[in-house]
Design a protein around this motif. Structure first.
Motif: not given
Length: 134
Positions: A14-22
């Motif tokens: 999990d990327l930890g809730g980071v906004d993947t698009a941003a």
């Protein structure tokens, strides 16, 4: 969707809730800016008035190095440290702002400086957007 987004989507944790698009937009903007700044510095070196472009060349090369390093840091997620990420994003934003400001002073005379200033402003904005999302 970019290759950067594809790669982020393959990360096994999990990327930890980071906004993947941003995040993807910022990584892409950093690497684009690094390339454009390197090319602008090289173009400045080919100008007849190269001595008047010394600060521009230096600023281009500093920005290119910082953007490349930022893109690399943002591409790694194992052992993520938010404080380091914020620091490199802030440094990248500052370098892009300085480089854009310098290149804008030469943009009317040198098209490569205009293109570079625009890339730096895009990267500055992408860094600000990602910082706000962290």
């Amino acid at each position: 969707m970019t290759t950067t987004t594809d790669m982020l989507n393959t990360y096994p944790k999990d990327l930890g809730g980071v906004d993947t698009a941003a995040l993807a937009a910022c990584i892409d903007a950093c690497f684009e800016c690094a390339q454009v700044c390197t090319a602008c510095a090289d173009a400045c070196l080919s100008e007849d008035m190269v001595a008047e472009l010394t600060k521009c060349i230096r600023t281009n090369l500093d920005c290119a190095d910082i953007c490349g390093a930022t893109g690399a840091v943002l591409s790694r997620h194992t052992g993520y440290d938010a404080n380091v990420t914020r620091a490199v994003l802030d440094a990248c934003r500052a370098a892009c702002r300085a480089c854009a400001t310098e290149c804008e002073q030469h943009a009317e005379m040198h098209d490569h400086c205009k293109v570079c200033a625009e890339a730096c402003r895009r990267c500055e904005t992408a860094c600000e957007t990602l910082l706000a999302a962290l």
